[in-house]
Write a protein that holds these residues in place. Sequence first.
Motif, PDB file in Angstrom:
ATOM      1  N   VAL A   3       0.856  -1.193   0.000  1.00 25.25           N
ATOM      2  CA  VAL A   3       0.000   0.000   0.000  1.00 25.25           C
ATOM      3  C   VAL A   3       0.886   1.235   0.000  1.00 25.25           C
ATOM      4  O   VAL A   3       1.784   1.378   0.845  1.00 25.25           O
ATOM      5  CB  VAL A   3      -0.930   0.026   1.228  1.00 25.25           C
ATOM      6  N   LEU A   4       0.642   2.126  -0.940  1.00 30.60           N
ATOM      7  CA  LEU A   4       1.353   3.400  -1.003  1.00 30.60           C
ATOM      8  C   LEU A   4       0.437   4.493  -0.471  1.00 30.60           C
ATOM      9  O   LEU A   4      -0.642   4.744  -1.017  1.00 30.60           O
ATOM     10  CB  LEU A   4       1.748   3.715  -2.444  1.00 30.60           C
ATOM     11  N   ARG A  89       2.874   2.014  -9.741  1.00 31.98           N
ATOM     12  CA  ARG A  89       2.857   0.670 -10.348  1.00 31.98           C
ATOM     13  C   ARG A  89       3.403  -0.380  -9.391  1.00 31.98           C
ATOM     14  O   ARG A  89       3.043  -1.562  -9.497  1.00 31.98           O
ATOM     15  CB  ARG A  89       3.658   0.672 -11.647  1.00 31.98           C
ATOM     16  N   ASP A  90       4.258   0.028  -8.449  1.00 33.39           N
ATOM     17  CA  ASP A  90       4.825  -0.918  -7.494  1.00 33.39           C
ATOM     18  C   ASP A  90       3.874  -1.264  -6.351  1.00 33.39           C
ATOM     19  O   ASP A  90       4.201  -2.106  -5.512  1.00 33.39           O
ATOM     20  CB  ASP A  90       6.127  -0.355  -6.901  1.00 33.39           C
ATOM     21  N   ALA A  91       2.716  -0.615  -6.287  1.00 29.37           N
ATOM     22  CA  ALA A  91       1.777  -0.816  -5.183  1.00 29.37           C
ATOM     23  C   ALA A  91       0.595  -1.664  -5.619  1.00 29.37           C
ATOM     24  O   ALA A  91       0.213  -1.670  -6.790  1.00 29.37           O
ATOM     25  CB  ALA A  91       1.284   0.532  -4.663  1.00 29.37           C
ATOM     26  N   ASP A  92       0.016  -2.381  -4.671  1.00 29.13           N
ATOM     27  CA  ASP A  92      -1.238  -3.095  -4.923  1.00 29.13           C
ATOM     28  C   ASP A  92      -2.435  -2.153  -4.760  1.00 29.13           C
ATOM     29  O   ASP A  92      -3.441  -2.287  -5.458  1.00 29.13           O
ATOM     30  CB  ASP A  92      -1.386  -4.269  -3.952  1.00 29.13           C
ATOM     31  N   PRO A 106      -1.424  14.852  -8.878  1.00 31.81           N
ATOM     32  CA  PRO A 106      -0.687  14.084  -9.901  1.00 31.81           C
ATOM     33  C   PRO A 106      -0.489  12.608  -9.533  1.00 31.81           C
ATOM     34  O   PRO A 106      -0.544  11.748 -10.409  1.00 31.81           O
ATOM     35  CB  PRO A 106       0.650  14.812  -9.983  1.00 31.81           C
ATOM     36  N   VAL A 107      -0.263  12.324  -8.238  1.00 30.80           N
ATOM     37  CA  VAL A 107      -0.087  10.920  -7.846  1.00 30.80           C
ATOM     38  C   VAL A 107      -1.383  10.150  -8.066  1.00 30.80           C
ATOM     39  O   VAL A 107      -1.379   9.025  -8.596  1.00 30.80           O
ATOM     40  CB  VAL A 107       0.376  10.815  -6.372  1.00 30.80           C
ATOM     41  N   ALA A 108      -2.507  10.743  -7.682  1.00 33.97           N
ATOM     42  CA  ALA A 108      -3.788  10.066  -7.888  1.00 33.97           C
ATOM     43  C   ALA A 108      -4.086   9.873  -9.369  1.00 33.97           C
ATOM     44  O   ALA A 108      -4.584   8.814  -9.787  1.00 33.97           O
ATOM     45  CB  ALA A 108      -4.902  10.862  -7.212  1.00 33.97           C
ATOM     46  N   ALA A 114      -2.730   4.222 -14.499  1.00 33.73           N
ATOM     47  CA  ALA A 114      -2.114   2.897 -14.433  1.00 33.73           C
ATOM     48  C   ALA A 114      -3.139   1.797 -14.136  1.00 33.73           C
ATOM     49  O   ALA A 114      -2.789   0.612 -14.141  1.00 33.73           O
ATOM     50  CB  ALA A 114      -1.017   2.884 -13.364  1.00 33.73           C
ATOM     51  N   GLY A 115      -4.370   2.175 -13.864  1.00 31.51           N
ATOM     52  CA  GLY A 115      -5.389   1.184 -13.547  1.00 31.51           C
ATOM     53  C   GLY A 115      -5.205   0.552 -12.186  1.00 31.51           C
ATOM     54  O   GLY A 115      -5.700  -0.554 -11.935  1.00 31.51           O
ATOM     55  N   LYS A 116      -4.526   1.249 -11.273  1.00 28.91           N
ATOM     56  CA  LYS A 116      -4.303   0.713  -9.938  1.00 28.91           C
ATOM     57  C   LYS A 116      -5.512   1.000  -9.046  1.00 28.91           C
ATOM     58  O   LYS A 116      -6.142   2.061  -9.150  1.00 28.91           O
ATOM     59  CB  LYS A 116      -3.058   1.358  -9.310  1.00 28.91           C
ATOM     60  N   PRO A 117      -5.854   0.071  -8.150  1.00 36.72           N
ATOM     61  CA  PRO A 117      -6.912   0.364  -7.182  1.00 36.72           C
ATOM     62  C   PRO A 117      -6.586   1.654  -6.426  1.00 36.72           C
ATOM     63  O   PRO A 117      -5.507   1.784  -5.847  1.00 36.72           O
ATOM     64  CB  PRO A 117      -6.889  -0.859  -6.250  1.00 36.72           C
ATOM     65  N   LEU A 118      -7.514   2.612  -6.446  1.00 37.91           N
ATOM     66  CA  LEU A 118      -7.259   3.951  -5.917  1.00 37.91           C
ATOM     67  C   LEU A 118      -8.274   4.276  -4.822  1.00 37.91           C
ATOM     68  O   LEU A 118      -9.481   4.225  -5.034  1.00 37.91           O
ATOM     69  CB  LEU A 118      -7.366   4.991  -7.042  1.00 37.91           C
TER      70      LEU A 118
END
Length: 371
Positions: A3-4, A89-92, A106-108, A114-118
């Motif tokens: 988790v980031l 990309r390194d986070a789940d 910008p991070v969000a 990237a299609g990461k769970p946000l």
Amino acid sequence: MRVLHAVTLHSPSHAFGGPVRVALNLAGGLRARGHEARLLALGEGFPDPWPTSVEGVPAKLFPARRILPLGFSGMTSPALLASAGRLVRDADVVHVHLARDLVTLPVALAALRAGKPLVLQTHGMVDPSGKLLAKVLDAVAVRRLLRGADAVLYLTPHEREALDAVVGGPLAGAVRLVNGTPAQAERPAPAGPPRILYSARLQARKRPVDFVDAAPAVLAVHPQAHFVVAGPDEGELGAVRVRVSELGLEGRFTVPGALSTAEVQAELRRAHVYVLPSVDEPFPMSVLEALSVGVPTVVTHSNGLASDIASAGAGRAVTPGPAGVAAAVLDLLDPGTNAKAGAAARELAAAAFSMDAVLDTLLSVYGKVLR
């Protein structure tokens, strides 16, 4: 699970206040449960070498660069922006403590691309605003993020209404998550002359001058009382010092500036009463920390914790202004009342705002967004 947690700024003075405290508490709690939680933020004010962890949480801090005269909203880091895609990309799960600024937006957005769970958590920082910059950011990024996030965490019904207003309709994926505080050892029974503490940013909305103006009425009954006004300056330090001088109370006040986490805990353990006279305060971490130690607390009615404190008998909720603050402090300085309110404060913190309960809810949210 990796988790980031992304938040705007971390500094030795804790200038950004509650959102950083929340991010660290959540990340630390996740790590205690076996997850890989990290912190991403701008950094400012650290001596070399810069820290690579904060309170046991691995941290990637980028030197802050002020590119616009807009306080925290005008700060960013080209290096952080360039690294955002790789870091998400390194986070789940990417958990962003969202504000209208040039770090968390910008991070969000990078996580969304990237299609990461946000997961977004706004801490009352995103509400309807008539300011030109807010309107531009809302049009360019904020609405898109609130609509596109897998979950949006809010503190109070008032904050939920504000978020709905920003996006122009009911917000999907909204989940209430209160702030939590780690369990703390109970303070010793108060001893010596009364010691009344304010520990928060010195900012106009938090009304530290009201704290100063309440002192004469308290001193009329307790002439040996001492007052502490601690916290990083955000424009009100000069007014605090001037008012202390005008009242001739230099010997009854200590103004130590920003305190470390350990120093805040030490002050809380010496305090008879904690006071936060701010208005429209969503869910202040400083109040939760005071409650967890067992310090009776005075807040105003517009504080998000006011009804909990009042109904539990853990302190007093008052009308904004020095008169209400002074009357509540005097009430809570009665030894019997102080002991009863202190016990209620610890019970309230443990029952309603424990980190275990908050983490249970948060991990449930993470599980849903991962699925």
